[in-house]
Design a protein around this motif. Structure first.
Motif, short mmCIF file in Angstrom:
data_model
loop_
_atom_site.label_atom_id
_atom_site.label_comp_id
_atom_site.label_asym_id
_atom_site.label_seq_id
_atom_site.Cartn_x
_atom_site.Cartn_y
_atom_site.Cartn_z
N ASP A 199 -17.81 8.06 18.44
CA ASP A 199 -19.12 8.46 18.99
C ASP A 199 -19.10 8.22 20.50
OD1 ASP A 199 -21.84 8.80 19.66
OD2 ASP A 199 -22.46 8.23 17.64
N ALA A 200 -18.58 9.18 21.21
CA ALA A 200 -18.39 9.02 22.65
C ALA A 200 -19.71 8.84 23.39
CB ALA A 200 -17.66 10.25 23.22
N ARG A 201 -20.78 9.43 22.86
CA ARG A 201 -22.07 9.32 23.55
C ARG A 201 -22.58 7.87 23.51
NH1 ARG A 201 -27.83 12.18 22.01
NH2 ARG A 201 -28.97 11.50 23.89
N VAL A 202 -22.53 7.25 22.34
CA VAL A 202 -22.97 5.86 22.23
C VAL A 202 -22.06 4.96 23.05
CG1 VAL A 202 -23.24 3.91 20.65
CG2 VAL A 202 -24.07 6.17 19.98
N TRP A 203 -20.77 5.20 22.97
CA TRP A 203 -19.81 4.41 23.76
C TRP A 203 -20.14 4.48 25.24
CZ3 TRP A 203 -16.41 6.24 27.55
CH2 TRP A 203 -15.49 5.30 28.02
N GLN A 204 -20.41 5.69 25.74
CA GLN A 204 -20.71 5.87 27.16
C GLN A 204 -22.02 5.19 27.53
OE1 GLN A 204 -21.18 9.98 28.46
NE2 GLN A 204 -20.25 9.49 30.43
N HIS A 205 -23.00 5.26 26.62
CA HIS A 205 -24.30 4.64 26.88
C HIS A 205 -24.16 3.12 27.01
CE1 HIS A 205 -28.66 4.32 26.86
NE2 HIS A 205 -28.59 3.41 25.89
N LEU A 206 -23.42 2.52 26.09
CA LEU A 206 -23.22 1.07 26.13
C LEU A 206 -22.39 0.66 27.34
CD1 LEU A 206 -22.60 0.21 22.35
CD2 LEU A 206 -24.75 0.19 23.64
N GLN A 207 -21.41 1.48 27.68
CA GLN A 207 -20.60 1.20 28.87
C GLN A 207 -21.45 1.26 30.13
OE1 GLN A 207 -17.78 -0.25 27.52
NE2 GLN A 207 -16.57 0.84 29.06
#
Length: 395
Positions: free
Chosen positions: A294-302
């Motif tokens: 889930d790249a979107r969640v990963w990017q959001h948390l990053q």
């Protein structure tokens, strides 16, 4: 209902074979072990390499291991002042009088006793609040250790430590990053009380197991969090509907816990944090799995700089034992113990936990998301496990 009955029959047929097919057993257990017939404690004993797959060897294995555990109790719970015979120049002497509390000899029983009590104090504190969401550990065991409850002196370990006198040993496993993540989020409102003479509470039994483990593993000793690992194992064994198995829950739990710690002990060794096998390596793999899933969640948390150290240190170290109610933990551990890749599935479960709350995470700011992940919301555990199986390609 028919499917469930068929599943029960599969377990019954497999476990009744003289030579149990480990591959098939792992496949069955991965999808959950039924609560009936004491199958979970039996399967866990096999999956944790305590019992061999050949049934005819079980009796000899169990007798040998249980006798060995009794010997550990006799030899490792050192009681200064108890009379012991020794031999000097061919004559029998009583060594009790050669030892006293001020003896500085490192071989002195008193020196060992005082050193042990420093670690025992922390164990005693931790086990008195074990699994507070159930009353089990406060209750009396049907099978107290005769060598302890019927002996004189301080063999009941909780008597050896006084919180008002002894200084707690610094045995806490420290967290990572800029914040220290507590290893326990479940706290009992007050410490569990010991049982009267002739009885033992389940937490007292767990205390003895952990103390013996620390004595036998001096290179690692006891580290906070081990109490959360042993709790579900002992609970499963001590609740076995088969009374003959239940009677030996303590010894069986000790060896299964020891075997499990042999596989995950790197998580508890701070010097290995940055090694691939250590906790930092596990968190890095979780982050990579999230990025791929889930790249979107990963990017959001990053973007929020919400590092996995803030939430997944406890998840990974304690095999999720603090994140879910005990029945759910038992179900999760069915899959983890049956994992052919030995806890690789843990990464997928942790990743699934993040993904199933993705909408809340995407809508939340840093403080909200930290609180959400550190206090994972209650939900059907099968939702998480099904998502994890899909991520692992096992659906």
């Amino acid at each position: 209902m028919a499917a469930y009955k068929a599943r029960l029959q599969e377990f019954s047929d497999l476990l009744s074979n003289e030579e149990i097919n480990l591959k098939e057993l792992k496949k069955l257990c991965f999808n959950g072990i039924p609560d009936e017939m004491g199958w979970r404690p039996l399967c866990w004993k096999i999956l944790l390499n305590y019992l061999p797959p050949t049934r005819r060897t079980w009796s000899e294995t169990l007798t040998r291991k249980r006798d060995l555990y009794k010997q550990f109790i006799k030899e490792m719970i050192v009681m200064p002042g108890e009379s012991q015979d020794a031999e000097e120049d061919g004559n029998r002497i009583d060594v009790t009088f050669a030892d006293h509390p001020l003896n500085s000899n490192p071989d002195s029983q008193w020196q060992t006793y005082f050193k042990d009590n420093e670690v025992l104090l922390q164990i005693d504190k931790d086990v008195r609040r074990l699994c507070p969401d159930i009353s089990f550990f406060q209750q009396a065991t049907d099978f107290p250790c005769a060598e302890v409850v019927h002996s004189k002196g301080l063999k009941r370990l909780h008597r050896r430590v006084q919180h008002t006198v002894l200084k707690s040993a610094n045995v806490e496993r420290k967290g990572l990053g800029i914040t220290k993540i507590a290893l326990s989020i479940k706290k009992a409102p007050e410490d569990y009380a010991p049982m009267p003479e002739g009885e033992e509470a389940h937490w007292e039994v767990v205390e003895r197991i952990l103390f013996l483990y620390a004595k036998l593993n001096p290179g690692q000793g006891y580290v906070q969090g081990m109490n959360e690992i042993i709790g579900p194992i002992y609970y499963a064994f001590a609740c076995n509907p088969d009374v003959e198995w239940r009677e030996h829950a303590e010894a069986d739990c000790f060896f299964c816990f020891t075997n499990l710690m042999g596989e995950i002990r790197d998580f508890f060794i701070k010097s290995l944090d940055e090694a691939e096998c250590g906790i930092s390596g596990m968190m890095a793999r979780l982050l990579e799995q999230l990025r791929a899933s889930d790249a979107r969640v990963w990017q959001h948390l990053q973007g929020q700089e919400l590092c996995p150290q803030y939430y997944s240190f406890r998840w990974l170290t304690l095999l999720l034992s603090q994140e879910f109610p005990l029945p759910d933990v038992l179900r999760i551990w069915d899959s983890l113990f049956a994992d052919e890749r030995r806890f690789a599935f843990l990464i997928h479960i942790c990743c699934a936990m993040i993904i199933v709350v993705r909408e809340q995470l995407l809508a939340g700011d840093f403080p909200t998301n930290v609180k959400l992940l550190q206090n994972f919301p209650s939900m059907d555990i099968q939702v998480v496990l099904s998502k994890a199986a899909l991520l692992a390609g096992r659906s």
